[in-house]
Design a protein around this motif. Structure first.
Motif, short mmCIF file in Angstrom:
data_model
loop_
_atom_site.label_atom_id
_atom_site.label_comp_id
_atom_site.label_asym_id
_atom_site.label_seq_id
_atom_site.Cartn_x
_atom_site.Cartn_y
_atom_site.Cartn_z
N GLY A 421 30.45 46.90 34.39
CA GLY A 421 30.90 47.66 35.54
C GLY A 421 30.47 47.08 36.86
N THR A 422 30.28 45.78 36.90
CA THR A 422 29.84 45.11 38.13
C THR A 422 30.94 45.15 39.18
OG1 THR A 422 28.40 43.65 36.86
CG2 THR A 422 28.98 42.95 39.08
N GLN A 423 30.56 45.47 40.42
CA GLN A 423 31.54 45.61 41.50
C GLN A 423 31.54 44.41 42.46
OE1 GLN A 423 29.54 49.25 42.60
NE2 GLN A 423 31.43 50.42 42.30
N TRP A 424 30.37 43.75 42.58
CA TRP A 424 30.23 42.65 43.53
C TRP A 424 29.41 41.54 42.89
CZ3 TRP A 424 32.67 43.56 48.25
CH2 TRP A 424 32.99 44.88 48.51
N VAL A 425 29.67 40.33 43.30
CA VAL A 425 28.90 39.18 42.84
C VAL A 425 28.39 38.43 44.06
CG1 VAL A 425 28.97 36.95 41.66
CG2 VAL A 425 30.11 38.93 40.64
N LEU A 426 27.09 38.20 44.10
CA LEU A 426 26.48 37.39 45.15
C LEU A 426 25.98 36.11 44.48
CD1 LEU A 426 25.50 37.14 48.10
CD2 LEU A 426 23.34 38.17 47.37
N ALA A 427 26.65 35.00 44.77
CA ALA A 427 26.35 33.74 44.08
C ALA A 427 26.54 32.58 45.05
CB ALA A 427 27.25 33.59 42.86
N PRO A 429 28.60 29.50 46.73
CA PRO A 429 30.02 29.49 47.11
C PRO A 429 30.95 28.90 46.06
CG PRO A 429 28.66 28.80 48.97
CD PRO A 429 27.74 28.89 47.78
N GLY A 430 30.42 28.10 45.15
CA GLY A 430 31.27 27.49 44.14
C GLY A 430 31.44 28.32 42.89
N TRP A 431 30.91 29.54 42.87
CA TRP A 431 30.97 30.35 41.65
C TRP A 431 32.41 30.64 41.24
CZ3 TRP A 431 32.75 35.44 40.82
CH2 TRP A 431 32.46 35.96 39.55
N LEU A 432 33.26 30.93 42.19
CA LEU A 432 34.63 31.31 41.84
C LEU A 432 35.38 30.18 41.14
CD1 LEU A 432 36.40 33.81 42.18
CD2 LEU A 432 37.36 32.78 44.25
N SER A 433 35.04 28.94 41.43
CA SER A 433 35.69 27.82 40.76
C SER A 433 35.31 27.74 39.28
CB SER A 433 35.33 26.51 41.46
OG SER A 433 33.94 26.24 41.34
N ARG A 434 34.23 28.42 38.92
CA ARG A 434 33.80 28.41 37.51
C ARG A 434 34.40 29.57 36.72
NH1 ARG A 434 28.89 27.35 40.28
NH2 ARG A 434 27.97 29.38 39.74
N VAL A 435 35.12 30.47 37.40
CA VAL A 435 35.77 31.59 36.71
C VAL A 435 37.25 31.62 37.12
CG1 VAL A 435 33.77 33.05 36.30
CG2 VAL A 435 34.83 33.06 38.55
N PRO A 436 38.04 30.64 36.70
CA PRO A 436 39.45 30.56 37.11
C PRO A 436 40.26 31.74 36.58
CG PRO A 436 38.98 29.01 35.33
CD PRO A 436 37.67 29.58 35.75
N ASP A 437 41.36 32.01 37.27
CA ASP A 437 42.29 33.08 36.88
C ASP A 437 41.59 34.43 36.80
OD1 ASP A 437 44.29 31.14 36.61
OD2 ASP A 437 43.65 30.73 34.56
N LEU A 439 40.00 38.15 38.59
CA LEU A 439 40.38 39.20 39.53
C LEU A 439 39.35 39.34 40.64
CD1 LEU A 439 41.60 41.88 36.96
CD2 LEU A 439 42.99 40.30 38.30
N TRP A 440 38.67 38.24 40.92
CA TRP A 440 37.63 38.26 41.95
C TRP A 440 38.06 37.37 43.11
CZ3 TRP A 440 33.03 41.08 41.48
CH2 TRP A 440 32.83 41.70 40.25
N GLN A 441 37.65 37.75 44.32
CA GLN A 441 37.95 36.93 45.49
C GLN A 441 36.76 36.95 46.45
OE1 GLN A 441 41.36 38.54 47.46
NE2 GLN A 441 40.27 40.27 48.34
N MET A 442 36.64 35.88 47.21
CA MET A 442 35.54 35.76 48.15
C MET A 442 35.76 36.66 49.35
SD MET A 442 34.11 32.33 50.10
CE MET A 442 33.80 31.46 48.56
N GLN A 443 34.71 37.42 49.71
CA GLN A 443 34.77 38.32 50.85
C GLN A 443 34.07 37.74 52.08
OE1 GLN A 443 36.29 41.70 50.88
NE2 GLN A 443 37.30 40.48 49.30
N GLY A 444 33.19 36.80 51.86
CA GLY A 444 32.45 36.19 52.95
C GLY A 444 31.47 35.20 52.38
N ARG A 445 31.08 34.26 53.20
CA ARG A 445 30.19 33.23 52.70
C ARG A 445 29.27 32.72 53.79
NH1 ARG A 445 32.31 27.46 51.21
NH2 ARG A 445 30.10 27.12 51.63
N ALA A 453 34.22 39.98 45.66
CA ALA A 453 34.62 41.35 45.36
C ALA A 453 35.67 41.38 44.26
CB ALA A 453 35.14 42.06 46.61
N ARG A 454 35.64 42.41 43.48
CA ARG A 454 36.65 42.59 42.45
C ARG A 454 37.93 43.13 43.11
NH1 ARG A 454 36.71 43.33 36.84
NH2 ARG A 454 38.36 44.70 36.12
N THR A 455 39.05 42.58 42.77
CA THR A 455 40.30 42.94 43.43
C THR A 455 41.08 44.02 42.71
OG1 THR A 455 41.49 41.17 42.28
CG2 THR A 455 40.53 40.66 44.44
N ALA A 456 40.63 44.43 41.51
CA ALA A 456 41.36 45.46 40.74
C ALA A 456 40.40 46.60 40.43
CB ALA A 456 41.91 44.89 39.45
#
Length: 458
Positions: A421-427, A429-437, A439-445, A453-456
């Motif tokens: 049930g995680t709502q946010w990830v603080l990692a 900046p390259g974390w999103l490239s390790r989880v392709p496809d 439902l998460w998107q960068m909100q700020g860096r 943030a989770r988009t769904a």
């Protein structure tokens, strides 16, 4: 040497357990109650928390309230400086300053990984204070000294579980003194057991025995396999440690062969060697056998003056330590810069650049971040709940494994984030490239961190 120690000790505060310890200590001061259940996370809320370092946390919070973040930086300098002073005290008393310098350089080389605001740093100082005050011939005959030992053990046991490492030295020292008097052993054992029992006198849910012995070592072992060790010992420090051990074995063997008997004081040295080998995070124990070898060297009657050799050895050792740590005199020059004393928290080691965005999240937001950054959020972003932090025994192994997998990324990371049930990830900046496809998107860096943030909706 002084420049090196001051600069290394007063560095801006890095990542680590400091922040959750500070918050726990503030809770103790504000409520008078020791936190004994997990309230910082959303993965294991309400679980029992063996808060065995409660007194250190309270003292840390009190010091912070009185001196601020700058005071916490100076606290490290005070602890390290006092430790070095306790280590070289015999040489200062006899005014053999060249040996004091050499022993100090050995100490800095061995304890460099402990120059942090941590209970283990305080435990190191407490050990050498106890070593100087209570490993003595008159311990069991001087009532005031014995009472002092009882109070010392009661204090030590409520500061940190590292206090247990002093017990073998206490028994080894006193029983070695009574080696030829076996009839006195029963009484000596009773009188030694009484102050040692005071190590276990603590508030409920703060037992060091339960923490060290009854919970087992499986969580610690798994934790070490998954994450980088919390106390990284350099290869240079390890090599120096093995060199001291090899030298001490030869030293004791030579003495035993010449005297046709095992040296009594070698019992303490062997205890220190075993402690350092079995628990590498206590590499500083090797300062005990090192002291014995230096004492023997300083007492030798030779025509050649040992002082120039000791001084040259100290200078060489300090130079090697600086080289392995990439430390140059210009690094110490920052002590004269006003900006150095204004920036108390290291922004490269902590997610300082993303803190403002995290603090704007709704109350109770579930934020995943690595276990070191989680400690920072526990104190600095109290509106959040974290996945896991550095209290490795307060979380099931499954939580540690899941956290490690989420940091690595991949499809399994996404499944674990959904399941928790995680709502946010603080990692990074390259974390999103390790989880392709995903439902998460960068909100700020920022330079070293990003908030995702989770988009769904679940």
């Amino acid at each position: 040497l002084t420049l090196f120690v001051v600069q290394r000790s007063t560095r801006p505060l890095g990542a680590g357990d400091l922040y959750w310890q500070l918050r726990a200590g503030q809770t103790i001061l504000d409520t008078g109650v020791i936190p004994d259940t997990e309230t910082y996370s959303y993965t294991n809320p309400g679980a029992p928390w063996n808060n065995h370092e409660w007194l250190y946390e309270a003292a840390l919070a009190a010091w912070h309230r009185a001196t601020g973040w700058l005071g916490l930086r100076f606290l490290v300098l005070i602890l390290i400086g006092a430790t070095v002073l306790a280590v070289i005290w015999p040489w200062l008393r006899t005014r053999k300053l060249c040996f004091a310098l050499l022993q100090a350089c050995v100490a800095i080389a061995l304890i460099g990984y402990k120059i942090i605001p941590a209970p283990q740093t305080l435990a190191m100082l407490m050990f050498f204070v106890g070593y100087r005050l209570f490993l003595r011939e008159d311990l069991l005959t001087d009532m005031r000294r014995w009472v002092g030992l009882c109070l010392f053990m009661l204090l030590f046991g409520n500061l940190t579980a590292e206090s247990l490492m002093f017990v073998p030295f206490l028994f080894a020292d006193q029983l070695a003194r009574l080696w030829n008097q076996p009839r006195r052993w029963p009484r000596a054992l009773v009188w030694l057991a009484l102050p040692c029992a005071l190590l276990t006198v603590s508030p409920p849910q703060s037992s060091i025995l339960e923490y060290v012995l009854m919970r087992g070592q499986s969580v610690n072992a798994e934790f070490a396999r998954l994450w980088e060790p919390p106390l990284v010992i350099s290869s240079f420090g390890q090599s120096l440690g093995w060199a001291i051990i090899a030298g001490y074995v030869g030293f004791v063997g030579t003495r035993a062969w010449r005297a046709r008997a095992f040296p009594r004081d070698a019992v303490i040295g062997i205890t220190a060697v075993l402690g350092a080998v079995l628990f590498q995070r206590n590499l500083f124990l090797l300062l005990v056998p090192m002291e014995q070898m230096l004492l023997a060297w300083s007492r030798r009657e030779t025509r050649k003056d040992p002082r120039p050799i000791a001084t040259l050895a100290a200078a060489s050792l300090l130079a090697a330590t600086c080289y392995t740590l990439n430390w140059l005199p210009r690094h110490g020059a920052v002590l004269a810069m006003p900006g150095y004393w204004k920036r108390h928290i290291n922004p490269a080691a902590n997610p300082v650049g993303c803190l403002g965005a995290v603090q704007q999240l709704p109350e109770g937001s579930r934020v995943f971040t690595n276990h070191l950054w989680a400690s920072f959020l526990i104190d600095q972003a109290r509106n959040t709940r974290i996945f896991v932090d550095g209290r490795n025994r307060e979380y099931p192994l499954a939580v540690h494994r899941a956290a490690f997998q989420i940091e690595r990324g991949g499809a399994e990371a996404l499944r674990l984030l959904d399941a928790s049930g995680t709502q946010w990830v603080l990692a990074d900046p390259g974390w999103l490239s390790r989880v392709p496809d995903s439902l998460w998107q960068m909100q700020g860096r920022s330079e070293n961190c990003a908030l995702f943030a989770r988009t769904a909706v679940y």
